[in-house]
Design a protein around this motif. Structure first.
Motif, PDB file in Angstrom:
ATOM      1  N   ALA A   1      -1.439  10.685  19.543  1.00  0.00           N
ATOM      2  CA  ALA A   1      -0.141  10.006  19.652  1.00  0.00           C
ATOM      3  C   ALA A   1       0.084   9.097  18.445  1.00  0.00           C
ATOM      4  CB  ALA A   1      -0.074   9.207  20.958  1.00  0.00           C
ATOM      5  N   ASP A   2      -0.954   8.426  17.997  1.00  0.00           N
ATOM      6  CA  ASP A   2      -0.867   7.566  16.812  1.00  0.00           C
ATOM      7  C   ASP A   2      -0.549   8.402  15.576  1.00  0.00           C
ATOM      8  OD1 ASP A   2      -1.077   5.269  15.174  1.00  0.00           O
ATOM      9  OD2 ASP A   2      -3.250   5.521  14.953  1.00  0.00           O
ATOM     10  N   LEU A   3      -1.216   9.534  15.443  1.00  0.00           N
ATOM     11  CA  LEU A   3      -0.945  10.439  14.328  1.00  0.00           C
ATOM     12  C   LEU A   3       0.495  10.923  14.385  1.00  0.00           C
ATOM     13  CD1 LEU A   3      -1.642  12.296  11.943  1.00  0.00           C
ATOM     14  CD2 LEU A   3      -2.588  13.920  13.612  1.00  0.00           C
ATOM     15  N   LYS A   4       0.959  11.355  15.557  1.00  0.00           N
ATOM     16  CA  LYS A   4       2.324  11.852  15.697  1.00  0.00           C
ATOM     17  C   LYS A   4       3.343  10.771  15.356  1.00  0.00           C
ATOM     18  CE  LYS A   4       5.631  14.018  18.854  1.00  0.00           C
ATOM     19  NZ  LYS A   4       6.693  13.568  18.005  1.00  0.00           N
ATOM     20  N   GLU A   5       3.106   9.565  15.828  1.00  0.00           N
ATOM     21  CA  GLU A   5       4.023   8.455  15.532  1.00  0.00           C
ATOM     22  C   GLU A   5       4.066   8.174  14.031  1.00  0.00           C
ATOM     23  OE1 GLU A   5       3.736   3.764  16.173  1.00  0.00           O
ATOM     24  OE2 GLU A   5       3.956   4.871  18.066  1.00  0.00           O
ATOM     25  N   THR A   6       2.918   8.244  13.373  1.00  0.00           N
ATOM     26  CA  THR A   6       2.847   8.034  11.925  1.00  0.00           C
ATOM     27  C   THR A   6       3.629   9.105  11.186  1.00  0.00           C
ATOM     28  OG1 THR A   6       0.696   6.964  12.137  1.00  0.00           O
ATOM     29  CG2 THR A   6       1.270   7.834   9.959  1.00  0.00           C
ATOM     30  N   ILE A   7       3.441  10.357  11.577  1.00  0.00           N
ATOM     31  CA  ILE A   7       4.171  11.453  10.939  1.00  0.00           C
ATOM     32  C   ILE A   7       5.670  11.312  11.188  1.00  0.00           C
ATOM     33  CG2 ILE A   7       4.584  13.951  11.032  1.00  0.00           C
ATOM     34  CD1 ILE A   7       1.516  14.236  11.531  1.00  0.00           C
ATOM     35  N   ASP A   8       6.041  11.011  12.436  1.00  0.00           N
ATOM     36  CA  ASP A   8       7.468  10.840  12.752  1.00  0.00           C
ATOM     37  C   ASP A   8       8.104   9.763  11.892  1.00  0.00           C
ATOM     38  OD1 ASP A   8       7.352  12.789  14.716  1.00  0.00           O
ATOM     39  OD2 ASP A   8       7.344  11.379  16.406  1.00  0.00           O
ATOM     40  N   PHE A   9       7.450   8.644  11.759  1.00  0.00           N
ATOM     41  CA  PHE A   9       8.017   7.516  11.021  1.00  0.00           C
ATOM     42  C   PHE A   9       7.953   7.723   9.511  1.00  0.00           C
ATOM     43  CE2 PHE A   9       7.721   3.351   8.956  1.00  0.00           C
ATOM     44  CZ  PHE A   9       8.885   2.753   9.427  1.00  0.00           C
ATOM     45  N   TRP A  10       6.773   7.984   8.978  1.00  0.00           N
ATOM     46  CA  TRP A  10       6.572   8.005   7.532  1.00  0.00           C
ATOM     47  C   TRP A  10       7.070   9.278   6.858  1.00  0.00           C
ATOM     48  CZ3 TRP A  10       5.352   3.847   4.757  1.00  0.00           C
ATOM     49  CH2 TRP A  10       4.822   2.748   5.443  1.00  0.00           C
ATOM     50  N   ARG A  11       6.833  10.429   7.485  1.00  0.00           N
ATOM     51  CA  ARG A  11       7.217  11.685   6.839  1.00  0.00           C
ATOM     52  C   ARG A  11       8.589  12.171   7.298  1.00  0.00           C
ATOM     53  NH1 ARG A  11       3.812  16.658   8.207  1.00  0.00           N
ATOM     54  NH2 ARG A  11       5.344  16.807   9.838  1.00  0.00           N
ATOM     55  N   ASP A  12       8.848  12.082   8.608  1.00  0.00           N
ATOM     56  CA  ASP A  12      10.081  12.638   9.129  1.00  0.00           C
ATOM     57  C   ASP A  12      11.201  11.606   9.262  1.00  0.00           C
ATOM     58  OD1 ASP A  12       8.669  15.001   9.261  1.00  0.00           O
ATOM     59  OD2 ASP A  12       8.216  14.815  11.389  1.00  0.00           O
ATOM     60  N   HIS A  13      10.913  10.358   8.931  1.00  0.00           N
ATOM     61  CA  HIS A  13      11.903   9.265   8.879  1.00  0.00           C
ATOM     62  C   HIS A  13      12.634   9.034  10.200  1.00  0.00           C
ATOM     63  CE1 HIS A  13      11.163   9.339   4.601  1.00  0.00           C
ATOM     64  NE2 HIS A  13      11.439  10.604   4.585  1.00  0.00           N
ATOM     65  N   LYS A  14      11.895   9.187  11.299  1.00  0.00           N
ATOM     66  CA  LYS A  14      12.478   8.915  12.606  1.00  0.00           C
ATOM     67  C   LYS A  14      12.363   7.428  12.881  1.00  0.00           C
ATOM     68  CE  LYS A  14      11.497  13.443  14.533  1.00  0.00           C
ATOM     69  NZ  LYS A  14      10.718  14.178  15.544  1.00  0.00           N
ATOM     70  N   ARG A  15      13.397   6.886  13.478  1.00  0.00           N
ATOM     71  CA  ARG A  15      13.381   5.468  13.847  1.00  0.00           C
ATOM     72  C   ARG A  15      12.473   5.268  15.061  1.00  0.00           C
ATOM     73  NH1 ARG A  15      19.766   3.958  13.401  1.00  0.00           N
ATOM     74  NH2 ARG A  15      19.919   4.414  11.175  1.00  0.00           N
ATOM     75  N   MET A  16      11.773   4.167  15.044  1.00  0.00           N
ATOM     76  CA  MET A  16      10.907   3.834  16.177  1.00  0.00           C
ATOM     77  C   MET A  16      11.715   3.013  17.161  1.00  0.00           C
ATOM     78  SD  MET A  16       7.914   5.163  15.632  1.00  0.00           S
ATOM     79  CE  MET A  16       8.720   6.581  14.905  1.00  0.00           C
ATOM     80  N   GLU A  17      11.538   3.323  18.423  1.00  0.00           N
ATOM     81  CA  GLU A  17      12.262   2.617  19.503  1.00  0.00           C
ATOM     82  C   GLU A  17      11.574   1.335  19.840  1.00  0.00           C
ATOM     83  OE1 GLU A  17      15.183   3.832  20.859  1.00  0.00           O
ATOM     84  OE2 GLU A  17      15.054   5.420  19.362  1.00  0.00           O
TER      85      GLU A  17
END
Length: 172
Positions: free
Chosen positions: A156-172
């Protein structure tokens, strides 16, 4: 605890390693900045950077990871650096190079017989002990080095990192 060593030099491209450095510092890793002379350097982006130690003051058996950024590597693409890399590798350290930093590994013979960004079309290539990346893959480079160092708490930590840093998804 073994050290993370970043080899700096005049005209090093710091943007290529900023995200990786953030991951390392955020997870409490001891990062040592070094240069051949032990003197501060001026990065490609114009920043003046202080270093902690001269390269020959680093004990190669205490290096967990050696990071080599890109830039004009002519000052570091030489036998003293290749010897240092060889000692780190011999002692089980991980080597990570991006952009022209990969050239240093290639010229030192460290890419012979392994896949790398010099022998494939991939943007990031991970082997047992060497990670290479193209400059535009600096975020993926950081993620792959962090993965190799087991810096992520879980998937989950890896996925959150990829979502934020690579895919530029906003964190809720």
């Amino acid at each position: 605890m073994k050290d993370i060593v970043v080899l700096l030099f005049d005209s090093a491209c710091i943007y290529e390693i900023v995200t990786l450095n953030y991951f390392l510092k955020f997870t409490g890793k001891n990062v040592i900045f070094t240069s051949l002379s032990g003197q501060s350097v001026k990065a490609m982006e114009g920043y003046s950077l202080n270093v902690d130690k001269k390269l020959n003051e680093i004990e190669t058996d205490q290096v967990k990871l050696l990071v080599i950024p890109g830039g004009n590597v002519s000052d570091i693409d030489q036998p003293v650096v290749w010897d240092f890399i060889g000692e780190v590798k011999k002692n089980g350290g991980l080597i990570a190079a991006i952009c022209a930093g990969v050239d240093v590994l290639d010229h030192g013979g460290f890419l012979d017989g392994i896949d790398s960004t010099h022998s494939t079309e991939e943007d990031v290539v991970v082997t047992e002990e060497i990670i290479t990346a193209r400059a535009n893959a600096h975020v993926d480079f950081a993620i792959e080095v962090a993965r190799k160092l087991d810096l992520f708490v879980d998937e989950a930590d890896l996925k959150e990192t990829i979502d934020f840093w690579r895919d530029h998804k906003r964190m809720e």
